[in-house]
Design a protein around this motif. Sequence first.
Motif, PDB file in Angstrom:
ATOM      1  N   GLY A 134      38.967   4.727  58.474  1.00 50.25           N
ATOM      2  CA  GLY A 134      37.869   5.599  58.054  1.00 50.25           C
ATOM      3  C   GLY A 134      37.494   5.414  56.599  1.00 50.25           C
ATOM      4  O   GLY A 134      36.305   5.351  56.249  1.00 50.25           O
ATOM      5  N   LEU A 135      38.498   5.312  55.731  1.00 41.91           N
ATOM      6  CA  LEU A 135      38.208   5.069  54.311  1.00 41.91           C
ATOM      7  C   LEU A 135      37.549   3.714  54.105  1.00 41.91           C
ATOM      8  O   LEU A 135      36.629   3.576  53.295  1.00 41.91           O
ATOM      9  CB  LEU A 135      39.485   5.153  53.476  1.00 41.91           C
ATOM     10  N   HIS A 136      38.018   2.724  54.842  1.00 44.94           N
ATOM     11  CA  HIS A 136      37.365   1.420  54.735  1.00 44.94           C
ATOM     12  C   HIS A 136      35.918   1.527  55.205  1.00 44.94           C
ATOM     13  O   HIS A 136      35.015   0.953  54.604  1.00 44.94           O
ATOM     14  CB  HIS A 136      38.106   0.353  55.541  1.00 44.94           C
ATOM     15  N   GLY A 137      35.697   2.270  56.284  1.00 48.98           N
ATOM     16  CA  GLY A 137      34.336   2.469  56.785  1.00 48.98           C
ATOM     17  C   GLY A 137      33.432   3.119  55.754  1.00 48.98           C
ATOM     18  O   GLY A 137      32.271   2.727  55.588  1.00 48.98           O
ATOM     19  N   LEU A 138      33.962   4.107  55.031  1.00 50.93           N
ATOM     20  CA  LEU A 138      33.169   4.748  53.967  1.00 50.93           C
ATOM     21  C   LEU A 138      32.805   3.749  52.873  1.00 50.93           C
ATOM     22  O   LEU A 138      31.673   3.742  52.370  1.00 50.93           O
ATOM     23  CB  LEU A 138      33.932   5.932  53.368  1.00 50.93           C
ATOM     24  N   HIS A 139      33.750   2.919  52.511  1.00 50.90           N
ATOM     25  CA  HIS A 139      33.460   1.908  51.492  1.00 50.90           C
ATOM     26  C   HIS A 139      32.480   0.864  52.023  1.00 50.90           C
ATOM     27  O   HIS A 139      31.653   0.349  51.279  1.00 50.90           O
ATOM     28  CB  HIS A 139      34.752   1.257  50.989  1.00 50.90           C
ATOM     29  N   LEU A 140      32.575   0.574  53.316  1.00 51.46           N
ATOM     30  CA  LEU A 140      31.626  -0.370  53.894  1.00 51.46           C
ATOM     31  C   LEU A 140      30.206   0.211  53.880  1.00 51.46           C
ATOM     32  O   LEU A 140      29.240  -0.521  53.681  1.00 51.46           O
ATOM     33  CB  LEU A 140      32.031  -0.758  55.313  1.00 51.46           C
ATOM     34  N   ILE A 145      24.711   0.019  51.426  1.00 55.53           N
ATOM     35  CA  ILE A 145      23.716   0.509  50.460  1.00 55.53           C
ATOM     36  C   ILE A 145      23.426  -0.571  49.423  1.00 55.53           C
ATOM     37  O   ILE A 145      22.266  -0.829  49.080  1.00 55.53           O
ATOM     38  CB  ILE A 145      24.190   1.822  49.804  1.00 55.53           C
ATOM     39  N   VAL A 146      24.476  -1.228  48.937  1.00 54.36           N
ATOM     40  CA  VAL A 146      24.303  -2.328  47.984  1.00 54.36           C
ATOM     41  C   VAL A 146      23.469  -3.440  48.616  1.00 54.36           C
ATOM     42  O   VAL A 146      22.590  -4.027  47.973  1.00 54.36           O
ATOM     43  CB  VAL A 146      25.683  -2.850  47.498  1.00 54.36           C
ATOM     44  N   ILE A 159      15.460 -11.426  42.892  1.00 59.35           N
ATOM     45  CA  ILE A 159      16.653 -12.265  43.014  1.00 59.35           C
ATOM     46  C   ILE A 159      16.161 -13.693  43.170  1.00 59.35           C
ATOM     47  O   ILE A 159      15.413 -14.005  44.089  1.00 59.35           O
ATOM     48  CB  ILE A 159      17.512 -11.862  44.232  1.00 59.35           C
ATOM     49  N   ASN A 160      16.563 -14.526  42.231  1.00 63.54           N
ATOM     50  CA  ASN A 160      16.167 -15.935  42.274  1.00 63.54           C
ATOM     51  C   ASN A 160      17.187 -16.747  41.487  1.00 63.54           C
ATOM     52  O   ASN A 160      18.159 -16.193  40.966  1.00 63.54           O
ATOM     53  CB  ASN A 160      14.744 -16.122  41.731  1.00 63.54           C
ATOM     54  N   ALA A 161      16.950 -18.029  41.381  1.00 61.60           N
ATOM     55  CA  ALA A 161      17.911 -18.925  40.725  1.00 61.60           C
ATOM     56  C   ALA A 161      18.170 -18.563  39.268  1.00 61.60           C
ATOM     57  O   ALA A 161      19.227 -18.870  38.729  1.00 61.60           O
ATOM     58  CB  ALA A 161      17.432 -20.369  40.829  1.00 61.60           C
ATOM     59  N   LYS A 162      17.206 -17.890  38.629  1.00 60.35           N
ATOM     60  CA  LYS A 162      17.384 -17.503  37.225  1.00 60.35           C
ATOM     61  C   LYS A 162      17.862 -16.063  37.065  1.00 60.35           C
ATOM     62  O   LYS A 162      18.148 -15.637  35.949  1.00 60.35           O
ATOM     63  CB  LYS A 162      16.066 -17.704  36.474  1.00 60.35           C
ATOM     64  N   ALA A 163      17.933 -15.326  38.160  1.00 57.79           N
ATOM     65  CA  ALA A 163      18.385 -13.928  38.130  1.00 57.79           C
ATOM     66  C   ALA A 163      19.347 -13.704  39.294  1.00 57.79           C
ATOM     67  O   ALA A 163      18.979 -13.166  40.338  1.00 57.79           O
ATOM     68  CB  ALA A 163      17.198 -12.984  38.209  1.00 57.79           C
ATOM     69  N   LEU A 164      20.587 -14.131  39.109  1.00 58.57           N
ATOM     70  CA  LEU A 164      21.573 -14.090  40.185  1.00 58.57           C
ATOM     71  C   LEU A 164      22.581 -12.950  40.081  1.00 58.57           C
ATOM     72  O   LEU A 164      23.405 -12.775  40.980  1.00 58.57           O
ATOM     73  CB  LEU A 164      22.330 -15.421  40.243  1.00 58.57           C
ATOM     74  N   THR A 165      22.527 -12.161  39.025  1.00 53.70           N
ATOM     75  CA  THR A 165      23.548 -11.138  38.816  1.00 53.70           C
ATOM     76  C   THR A 165      23.639 -10.177  39.997  1.00 53.70           C
ATOM     77  O   THR A 165      24.731  -9.888  40.486  1.00 53.70           O
ATOM     78  CB  THR A 165      23.287 -10.353  37.515  1.00 53.70           C
ATOM     79  N   GLN A 166      22.510  -9.698  40.469  1.00 54.46           N
ATOM     80  CA  GLN A 166      22.535  -8.721  41.565  1.00 54.46           C
ATOM     81  C   GLN A 166      23.126  -9.312  42.847  1.00 54.46           C
ATOM     82  O   GLN A 166      23.938  -8.672  43.501  1.00 54.46           O
ATOM     83  CB  GLN A 166      21.129  -8.189  41.827  1.00 54.46           C
ATOM     84  N   ILE A 167      22.753 -10.528  43.186  1.00 55.71           N
ATOM     85  CA  ILE A 167      23.287 -11.126  44.415  1.00 55.71           C
ATOM     86  C   ILE A 167      24.761 -11.500  44.236  1.00 55.71           C
ATOM     87  O   ILE A 167      25.535 -11.442  45.186  1.00 55.71           O
ATOM     88  CB  ILE A 167      22.432 -12.335  44.887  1.00 55.71           C
ATOM     89  N   LYS A 168      25.170 -11.847  43.015  1.00 55.60           N
ATOM     90  CA  LYS A 168      26.586 -12.122  42.765  1.00 55.60           C
ATOM     91  C   LYS A 168      27.419 -10.852  42.969  1.00 55.60           C
ATOM     92  O   LYS A 168      28.483 -10.892  43.589  1.00 55.60           O
ATOM     93  CB  LYS A 168      26.791 -12.655  41.338  1.00 55.60           C
ATOM     94  N   ILE A 169      26.916  -9.733  42.439  1.00 60.97           N
ATOM     95  CA  ILE A 169      27.614  -8.456  42.608  1.00 60.97           C
ATOM     96  C   ILE A 169      27.700  -8.100  44.085  1.00 60.97           C
ATOM     97  O   ILE A 169      28.759  -7.726  44.597  1.00 60.97           O
ATOM     98  CB  ILE A 169      26.909  -7.342  41.801  1.00 60.97           C
ATOM     99  N   CYS A 170      26.583  -8.221  44.761  1.00 65.28           N
ATOM    100  CA  CYS A 170      26.516  -7.903  46.185  1.00 65.28           C
ATOM    101  C   CYS A 170      27.470  -8.787  46.985  1.00 65.28           C
ATOM    102  O   CYS A 170      28.232  -8.298  47.828  1.00 65.28           O
ATOM    103  CB  CYS A 170      25.076  -8.066  46.666  1.00 65.28           C
ATOM    104  N   THR A 171      27.457 -10.063  46.715  1.00 67.31           N
ATOM    105  CA  THR A 171      28.306 -11.014  47.436  1.00 67.31           C
ATOM    106  C   THR A 171      29.781 -10.744  47.163  1.00 67.31           C
ATOM    107  O   THR A 171      30.598 -10.704  48.090  1.00 67.31           O
ATOM    108  CB  THR A 171      27.944 -12.461  47.038  1.00 67.31           C
TER     109      THR A 171
END
Length: 192
Positions: A134-140, A145-146, A159-171
Amino acid sequence: MKNQEELLAANETRSVNPKVFTMWLFIVSIIMLFAAFTSAYLVRKAEGNWVEFDLPNLFYYSTFVLLGSSASMHFAYLAAKKDQFNALRISISITFVLGLIFLIMQFYGWIQLVEKNVFFVGNPSGSFVYVLSGLHGLHLISGLIVLLVALVAAFRLKINAKALTQIKICTTYWHFLDALWVYLFLFLVFNN
């Protein structure tokens, strides 16, 4: 003058993006939380009065679904690096759908537990399975949301080749959640 420039350059290379730093703090706190719960699991199990049962089959299948979501998230990151915007959007969408499927499978896994007479209240062995999953599910859910925020950013071409911070965080966060589930799943399989 040259020493000041070198000092400034050295300080810039040591700086960390505040969003990346916040994500890593969050990940460390999650690791500590689950380390505490898995430690408590082992201590309580050693005390005795522990009912053993097989994990629901859906937990096994959902693990493969989550691993598939990690692959699609990796493809999203690669697409962002190459400015392949359609592939980026599709990959994030697939990751999101697989994350939802995982959560649904976990819920039905809980139903399988109830069918095996394993309840949240009662023997602590069952309680721990519900709490950990359940806790893992909440974190998922926070990961979903991310993903949604990243998907909106992908549609806005932020999000593009020059702005990767958001996709790096998400990944990074998504891979962490997947690795956390694999750890929890294997922990439960080998310690139940």
